[in-house]
Every structure is written in structure tokens, then in C-alpha cells.
Design a protein around this motif. Structure first.
Motif: not given
Length: 178
Positions: A102-107, A112-117, A146-149
């Protein structure tokens, strides 16, 4: 939002949480709608994309990770606080089925959750950079990516492997000692 719409949204998120835990980020949207007792059109009215639904499924969990960054920000060792948080993010992403996909694929959107992180981790990164324990050119988005990958790579192994790989990768963020 009307009461019935709120109820439907909650039912969809609950059904999606169960389906994603069982089947991963690509769980059938039709099955989610059926399990929630709503039609496909209702699901899509609330969540126009798979990623919007996944954001709702993982939002509370990501908020907890963001709160953890705040807790760590007052520790005495800025680099250790950043490293601890990134390792916890990797472990959590590895062990929460569907989260890393979800984190890798979401815009990338500001909500977004990625932006929150990225936003939550930035004070940790900035403090470590100000203390000279992290290179000044390292950006939080780079560290979260890096962490997501790493979490994606370790998804089929273990949380311990994800943490080990994050710690290994983070050695490269130190300023050179010439």
C-alpha cells in the motif's frame, strides 16, 4: 455524512481490514463489498480506488507509528532515536500484511500514509542532522522509501531480517570520517 453512509463506510473498512490481513493488498474488492453487505457501487462511492481503501485500512496503524516518532524525539541520542523509529517502521511494515504494498503503490498525496510517515519522521532526521550524526543531504522521504523497499524485500523472510537490513543500510547515512 449521513448515519447510514457512516455505517457503510465503517463496515467496508472492517471487511477490507480482514480481507487484507488474509489476502494482502490485492484482496478482491468484490469480496470486500460482499462481506461488508454493500454493493460494489457503494464501496467505490466511499473509496474511488483500491489505494484510497488501503489508506483507510492502515490509517490508524500509521498514526500510531507517527505518535511513536513523537515519543522518540525527546530522547538523548538523536541518531539512535531516528534509527529506532526506522527499524520499528520496517518491522511493522514487514509484519502487517499489505501495508508495504500500500505504501509503495499509493499515489503520494499530502494526506497519504506515506506523507504522514515522512512528516512524523522529519523532526527526528532534522535533529540528527543538526547534531551532525546524519548527513545533511539525507532527506526523510529517502529514508522512508529505503525502509519501504527493505520491508518489501523482507516480507517473505522475517521482521528481524528487515530490522537487520535497515540497520545495515543506515550505516551509509553517517557523515564520512576522513
Amino acid at each position: 455524512m449521513r448515519v447510514d453512509a457512516q455505517r457503510n463506510r465503517a463496515l467496508i473498512v472492517t471487511a477490507a481490514s480482514e480481507a487484507v490481513a488474509r489476502d494482502g493488498a490485492y484482496a478482491s474488492l468484490e469480496e470486500i463489498a460482499r462481506a461488508a453487505g454493500v454493493g460494489s457501487a457503494t464501496l467505490h462511492r466511499h473509496f474511488p480506488s483500491r489505494w484510497a481503501l488501503l489508506e483507510a485500512v492502515f490509517h490508524d496503524r500509521v498514526e500510531a507509528l507517527c505518535a511513536r516518532a513523537g515519543e522518540l524525539s525527546t530522547g538523548p541520542d538523536a541518531r539512535q532515536a531516528l534509527t529506532t523509529w526506522l527499524c520499528e517502521l520496517a518491522v511493522y511494515s514487514t509484519t502487517t500484511r499489505g501495508l508495504v504494498t500500500s505504501l509503495l503503490r499509493a499515489p503520494q498525496e499530502s494526506e497519504s500514509c506515506s506523507a504522514m510517515l515522512v512528516t512524523a519522521g522529519e523532526p527526528l532526521r532534522r535533529r540528527a542532522a543538526e547534531e551532525g550524526t546524519v548527513r545533511a543531504d539525507v532527506e526523510m522521504i529517502d529514508l522512508v522509501t529505503l525502509v519501504k523497499a527493505i520491508a518489501l524485500a523482507a516480507e517473505s523472510t522475517s521482521a528481524a531480517e528487515a530490522e537487520r537490513l535497515v540497520r545495515l543500510a543506515l550505516e551509509g547515512m553517517s557523515p564520512s570520517r576522513r
